[in-house]
Design an enzyme around this catalytic site. Structure first.
Site, short mmCIF file in Angstrom:
data_model
loop_
_atom_site.label_atom_id
_atom_site.label_comp_id
_atom_site.label_asym_id
_atom_site.label_seq_id
_atom_site.Cartn_x
_atom_site.Cartn_y
_atom_site.Cartn_z
N LYS A 169 0.84 -1.20 0.00
CA LYS A 169 0.00 0.00 0.00
C LYS A 169 0.88 1.25 0.00
CE LYS A 169 -3.83 1.95 2.75
NZ LYS A 169 -4.68 1.73 3.94
N SER A 191 -9.58 1.49 3.37
CA SER A 191 -8.77 2.30 2.50
C SER A 191 -7.74 1.52 1.67
CB SER A 191 -8.02 3.35 3.33
OG SER A 191 -7.13 2.73 4.24
N SER A 234 -9.83 -0.80 7.44
CA SER A 234 -9.26 -0.60 6.10
C SER A 234 -8.56 -1.80 5.48
CB SER A 234 -8.31 0.59 6.10
OG SER A 234 -9.03 1.79 6.16
#
Lengths: 461, 61
Positions: A75, A150, A174
């Site tokens: 990420k 997220s 997330s």
């Protein structure tokens, strides 16, 4: 796609090389990412070089473990030395860290090959991954739908079969929300289990790092690499390394599973609730004991967690908030809200968190883990702002976090895995939750269930 | 009585534009309505849980 262990065996048998695996991952990115938008940066050149080095090491008998030579994604909130780390924001668009995050160091040390940095909700502050600066991440199971967030790019990259493992972060769901919406496995470990050094923070007392993976065992392999004490993150635990990876065909451990009779099955799509109950019934057939359990006030816990996050995120971003046009509208609204929260409310929220933590701990007298839905519904459409569940219209963001956020405030480990699909092929997520540092047991339960349910988790289109 | 969030926002002297208030104030009002009854009955000995998660014996020294 083969599992990490199958691929590792093929690498050592010289049936495939890391260079070929990386080439295949890059080919899939080229083929799919225009549609999915799962990556912000693709590290093609370094990935090819590192794959060749991994092949050379394996040929010389240097074996760094099951991730050696395996392509992974990270990420874009984790520092990567010399590679831009944007946190999905315009504010940090040009930021190139001088060091790697602890989890990136751990992956590199384990021989994994990072093929790219994944797209995400701006600043990790939201659950749709409809990013105003880098574009919306699309769900590989239906590109008209969100991948969740997220860590949406990480969920999509795994679900699309680009990589078997990707790193995510989880401050209010997330990791688990994209895992649920994309139909893959996401593990938020215990707070303190995995170092957050070099992870761009959102909520200091709520942030977690963890893996998103194609299978439970792949997630376990990643956790084994990531977990451990790090003096650079003073929340990390000193617990020595554990064997998290369940053996093949592992039996269901002796375990007492609790199905909450309040909160977690309310305002949940009946099909999702039924899929979770079915998973519990399957676990029971495998030897688990299943009982009803009453949980304390989860709504209060969610309120407390929201208030804490509002204040912590705004405190962090305060130096940048004069650049209002650098933020997306939804994130800016949250940051403005957080600026107005009085210090007294923040402190009292943290006091309530302790009180509620004491109340919730009592659950573990009667059961060893909880089975609850990860999200009340499957992936919503891109741009969808409200969702109707049980005849009640709710904000998508609040509804999607309702069943996951509390475990960030408690710091408990929680894993999301697919437990069924709707008639359009959209997955439902089962969330398995345990007491602090019980990841090994959660993973054994999940692996036994995964073997039993036989769900193919990745989309192989 | 709930806080006057608009008044608090305006005290930031334009840092939060008035046009934004319509969007954020109803959310804060709802959150406060949920939060205030919870915080009203906290006993004094409860300290904030700022770093608390690992069982004490596992925590870094």
């Amino acid at each position: 796609m083969m599992t990490v262990l199958e691929t590792a065996a093929a690498l050592r048998a010289r049936k495939i090389s890391s260079s070929e695996l990386v080439r295949d991952a890059l080919t899939r990115i080229t083929a799919l990412d225009q549609r999915l938008n799962a990556f912000i940066t693709v590290t093609e050149d370094s990935a090819r070089v590192e794959a060749k080095a991994a092949d050379n090491e394996l040929a010389r008998g240097i074996d760094r473990g099951p991730l050696h030579g395996i392509p992974v994604a990270v990420k874009d909130v984790f520092w990567t030395r010399g590679v831009a780390t944007t946190a999905g924001s315009r504010i940090f668009a040009e930021y190139v860290p001088p060091h790697n995050a602890a989890v990136v160091e751990a992956l590199i040390e384990a021989g994994a090959i990072i093929v790219g940095k994944t797209n995400m909700h701006e600043l990790a502050y939201g659950i749709t991954s409809e990013n105003p600066h880098y574009g919306a991440v699309r769900n590989p199971r239906d590109p008209a739908r969100i991948a969740g967030g997220s860590s949406g790019g990480s969920g999509a990259a795994v679900a699309a079969g680009i990589v078997p493992v990707a790193l995510g972060t989880d401050t209010g769901g997330s990791i688990r929300i994209p895992a649920s919406f994309c139909g893959v496995v996401g593990l938020k470990p215990t707070y303190g289990r995995v170092s957050r050094y070099g992870m761009m923070p959102l909520g200091f007392t709520l942030d977690h790092a963890g893996p998103i993976a194609d299978t439970v065992r792949d997630a376990a392999i990643a956790l084994e690499v990531l977990a451990g004490y790090d003096p650079r993150d003073d929340a990390t635990c000193r617990r020595p390394g554990e064997n998290f990876v369940p053996p093949e065909h592992t039996p269901m451990p002796e375990v007492r599973i609790g199905l909450p009779e309040n909160f977690y099955f309310q305002r949940v799509m009946p099909e999702v609730a039924q899929a979770v109950r079915n998973a519990a019934a399957e676990a029971e057939l495998l030897g688990a004991r299943v009982s009803s359990v009453r949980v304390p006030d989860v709504a209060a816990l969610n309120t407390v967690a929201r208030l804490i996050l509002l204040a912590e995120a705004s405190a962090l971003m305060e130096p940048h908030l004069h650049k209002r046009d650098h933020f997306g509208a939804d994130v800016l609204a949250l940051l403005d809200q957080g600026r107005l929260v009085p210090a007294t409310d923040y402190v009292n929220a943290q006091r309530l968190r302790r009180k509620l933590g004491d109340e919730f701990r009592a659950i573990w007298r009667d059961v060893d883990c909880l089975f609850v839905p990860a999200t009340p519904f499957p992936a919503p459409l891109q741009g969808q702002r409200t969702v109707a569940v049980d005849g009640q219209e709710e904000d998508v963001r609040l509804a999607a976090t309702r069943l996951v956020r509390g475990f960030n405030a408690l710091g408990w480990p929680a894993l999301s895995m697919p437990c069924g699909f709707d008639s359009y092929g959209l997955p439902y997520g089962l969330q398995i939750v345990g007491p602090p540092l019980s990841e090994a047991r959660i993973l054994r339960v999940a692996a036994a269930l995964e073997d039993r349910l036989g769900l193919v988790t990745a989309t192989r289109s | 009585m709930l806080k006057d969030w608009k008044y608090i926002a305006l005290a930031w002297r334009g840092a939060i534009p008035e046009s934004q208030l319509e969007r954020i104030i109803p959310v804060l009002e709802r959150l406060e309505a949920d939060f205030r009854p919870l915080a009203a009955h906290l006993s004094q000995e409860i300290a904030p849980a700022l770093v608390f998660f690992c069982p004490p014996e596992e925590r870094a020294e």
